[in-house]
Design a protein around this motif. Structure first.
Motif, PDB file in Angstrom:
ATOM      1  N   ALA A 280      63.969  57.260  63.042  1.00 25.18           N
ATOM      2  CA  ALA A 280      65.189  56.856  63.754  1.00 25.18           C
ATOM      3  C   ALA A 280      64.894  55.883  64.890  1.00 25.18           C
ATOM      4  O   ALA A 280      65.494  55.931  65.963  1.00 25.18           O
ATOM      5  CB  ALA A 280      65.960  58.073  64.264  1.00 25.18           C
TER       6      ALA A 280
ATOM      7  N   ARG B 195      63.481  54.568  59.330  1.00 21.73           N
ATOM      8  CA  ARG B 195      64.686  55.391  59.165  1.00 21.73           C
ATOM      9  C   ARG B 195      64.349  56.869  59.379  1.00 21.73           C
ATOM     10  O   ARG B 195      65.126  57.587  60.012  1.00 21.73           O
ATOM     11  CB  ARG B 195      65.317  55.156  57.789  1.00 21.73           C
ATOM     12  CG  ARG B 195      65.817  53.720  57.623  1.00 21.73           C
ATOM     13  CD  ARG B 195      66.668  53.468  56.399  1.00 21.73           C
ATOM     14  NE  ARG B 195      66.134  53.790  55.111  1.00 21.73           N
ATOM     15  CZ  ARG B 195      65.550  52.940  54.265  1.00 21.73           C
ATOM     16  NH1 ARG B 195      65.393  51.666  54.603  1.00 21.73           N
ATOM     17  NH2 ARG B 195      65.138  53.335  53.083  1.00 21.73           N
TER      18      ARG B 195
ATOM     19  N   HIS C 268      72.225  51.674  58.386  1.00 22.92           N
ATOM     20  CA  HIS C 268      71.416  51.650  59.611  1.00 22.92           C
ATOM     21  C   HIS C 268      71.975  52.718  60.538  1.00 22.92           C
ATOM     22  O   HIS C 268      73.167  52.716  60.829  1.00 22.92           O
ATOM     23  CB  HIS C 268      71.552  50.258  60.240  1.00 22.92           C
ATOM     24  CG  HIS C 268      70.495  49.902  61.229  1.00 22.92           C
ATOM     25  ND1 HIS C 268      70.160  50.673  62.311  1.00 22.92           N
ATOM     26  CD2 HIS C 268      69.697  48.811  61.293  1.00 22.92           C
ATOM     27  CE1 HIS C 268      69.195  50.071  63.000  1.00 22.92           C
ATOM     28  NE2 HIS C 268      68.904  48.930  62.397  1.00 22.92           N
ATOM     29  N   THR C 269      71.128  53.612  61.026  1.00 23.35           N
ATOM     30  CA  THR C 269      71.639  54.764  61.775  1.00 23.35           C
ATOM     31  C   THR C 269      71.295  54.785  63.259  1.00 23.35           C
ATOM     32  O   THR C 269      71.628  55.745  63.940  1.00 23.35           O
ATOM     33  CB  THR C 269      71.128  56.071  61.139  1.00 23.35           C
ATOM     34  OG1 THR C 269      69.697  56.040  61.124  1.00 23.35           O
ATOM     35  CG2 THR C 269      71.665  56.250  59.738  1.00 23.35           C
TER      36      THR C 269
END
Length: 164
Positions: A32, A29, A5-6
Motif C-alpha cells: 500500500a 499494492r 490504485h488504492t
C-alpha cells in the motif's frame, strides 16, 4: 484483471516537483505504498540524489519526499494489468493530475520511465498544459541502467531546488 490504485498521492502545499509512475506493482499494492518491490531502485536513487539515508518505512519515505519538496503519484487510477507488467496495461482510467497541480505549488513533472511519460502525454497533458521530463525507469526490468547511471540521470531534479 481490473485493478484499482488504492493509495493517495504524497504531496503537500510546498511540493515543487511531481514524480509520476505508471501504476503500482503487485508488491507496491501489497505494501500500500509506492515502489514497494525490494529490487526497485527508486528509494535508493532518490536517497542518493537528496543526500539522505535510504528510507525503509512508509513514514520515513513520506518524510524524505516532503522534506525535499517532492510529490509522488501514478498516472493510472485503474486498469487491466497482468501482474506488474507495464506492457500489459489496457483500459486505462487516469488520476486527476490537473486537480493535484491546482492544489499545490508543483512546477515540474518528471516521469519514472517511458511508459509513465507516454501515458501522461496521451491522457493528462491536454488538461495540465505542462510538459513531462522523462527519467530512466528505476524498475528492476530496466537493466540497461546501472545504479550509478540512474543517479546521474536523476540528478536533473537538483535544478528545481529540491535536493540538499
Amino acid at each position: 484483471m481490473r485493478v484499482t490504485h488504492t493509495f493517495e498521492p504524497v504531496y503537500d502545499e510546498k511540493s515543487k516537483i511531481l514524480i509520476l509512475g505508471t501504476f503500482p506493482s503487485v508488491k507496491s499494492r501489497e505494501n500500500a505504498f509506492y515502489y514497494g518491490h525490494p529490487q526497485n531502485r527508486f528509494w535508493k536513487t532518490l536517497a542518493a540524489v537528496t543526500g539522505e539515508m535510504e528510507p525503509s518505512t512508509i513514514e520515513e519515505k513520506k518524510a524524505m519526499l516532503l522534506k525535499h519538496y517532492i510529490a509522488v503519484w501514478d498516472v493510472i487510477s485503474a486498469c487491466d494489468i497482468e501482474g506488474s507488467s507495464d506492457s500489459s496495461i489496457k483500459n486505462v482510467t487516469v488520476n486527476d493530475i490537473a486537480g493535484l497541480l491546482q492544489g499545490s505549488s508543483i512546477e515540474t513533472i518528471y516521469g519514472n520511465g517511458d511508459k509513465a511519460c507516454r501515458l501522461y502525454d496521451k491522457f493528462c497533458k491536454g488538461k495540465t498544459k505542462k510538459e513531462i521530463i522523462k527519467l530512466p525507469s528505476t524498475s528492476p526490468a530496466n537493466a540497461a541502467y546501472s545504479m550509478e547511471r540512474l543517479i546521474e540521470c536523476w540528478k536533473i531534479m537538483k535544478k528545481d531546488g529540491i535536493c540538499g
